[in-house]
Design an enzyme around this catalytic site. Structure first.
Site: not given
Length: 294
Positions: A9, A88-89, A113, A195, A244
């Site tokens: 992102q 991440s993503l 998500r 996170h 995660q």
């Protein structure tokens, strides 16, 4: 060895993916399929929407995923990864690229998500902040001694760490970090504390979806944000993917391990060049490039 990396992102931009759509019939099929799966015309927002339209989490995450995954698919025979990783993503994009997940299942998980994270963000005012110019240990120490929920969230490269947590706690930590000599400690324009422990409701929502999704044996290892080492076991991949959301993105450590395991070139697949910049800061001499279609 070739390492393919997938952005997260923040890499989105107006018009993203339009060149793929115009150049490839396979890309057109996949974009149309994505509109059907999501049940809204995400291609309209990607190709013609404003930066503001693209900023909504439920749009941003599938948009970045689609750009990355469809690009990897239209590269055809030239796409031969020896290892993959995603920020991440981007980890979900990487898992489709290395054949752990199907395109359809990957997109459904990304959308779940995004919605779960959006819901978690609405429960408590929370944010993230970029901290520049301090050792990781110093940032961790300041977070630990700051009142409220605030943790190290993204280990992007040496001297660049993102912290995450409740809004007041992040503000207090930024002041403390500046006092300790941070070159900058600035609040980021994000929807919430990704996170961090504040994503626990989203983690629970996503855990069930991941558990009910089929994961195959991958064609190459993935270096996951949570573990940072090469992983090929589908059960271990699933477990790391669940954690995660509440655990930090250990990008610096993942890249270092990929280099140690033989990566000689990092190719970024998707919008932007953020990861190439981070790789260069982690290993100055490393060769980097963007994946391009003819």
């Amino acid at each position: 060895m070739k390492a393919y990396v997938f952005p997260g992102q923040g890499a989105q931009y107006s018009g993203m993916g339009l060149d793929l759509f115009e150049k490839s019939a396979e890309a057109q099929d996949l974009f149309h399929k994505a509109n059907d799966i999501l049940d809204f015309p995400i291609t309209d927002i990607m190709f013609e929407g404003s930066a503001e339209d693209l900023k909504q989490t439920k749009v941003t995450q599938p948009a970045v995923f689609l750009h990355s995954v469809i690009l990897s698919k239209v590269l055809g025979e030239s796409f031969k990864p020896d290892m993959v990783a995603g920020h991440s993503l981007g980890e979900l994009s990487a898992l489709v690229a290395n054949k752990s997940l199907s395109f359809e299942d990957g997109l459904k998980l990304v959308f779940k998500r995004a919605l779960a994270m959006q819901k978690a963000c609405e429960l408590e005012p929370s944010t993230m902040a970029a901290v520049l110019g301090l050792e990781d240990e110093m940032v961790e120490s300041v977070c630990a001694e700051t009142e409220g929920v605030v943790v190290a969230a993204n280990y992007n490269c040496p001297g660049q760490l993102v912290i995450s947590g409740a809004y007041d706690a992040v503000e207090r930590a930024c002041e403390n970090l500046k006092e300790r000599g941070a070159r900058r400690a600035m609040i980021l324009p994000v929807g919430g504390a990704f996170h961090s422990p504040l994503m626990e409701p989203a983690r629970k929502d996503l855990a069930e979806a991941i558990e009910n999704t089929h994961f195959s044996d991958p064609i190459c290892p993935i270096y996951q944000n949570v573990s940072t080492f090469a992983v090929t076991d589908p059960e271990e991949i699933k477990k790391n993917l669940v954690f995660q959301l509440t655990a930090p993105v250990k990008w610096t450590q993942s890249v270092q391990n990929m280099v140690q395991d033989g990566a000689a070139e990092f190719i970024e697949v998707g919008p932007g060049k953020v990861l190439q910049g981070l790789v260069k800061k982690i290993d100055r001499g490393m060769q980097t490039s963007s994946a391009l279609i003819e």
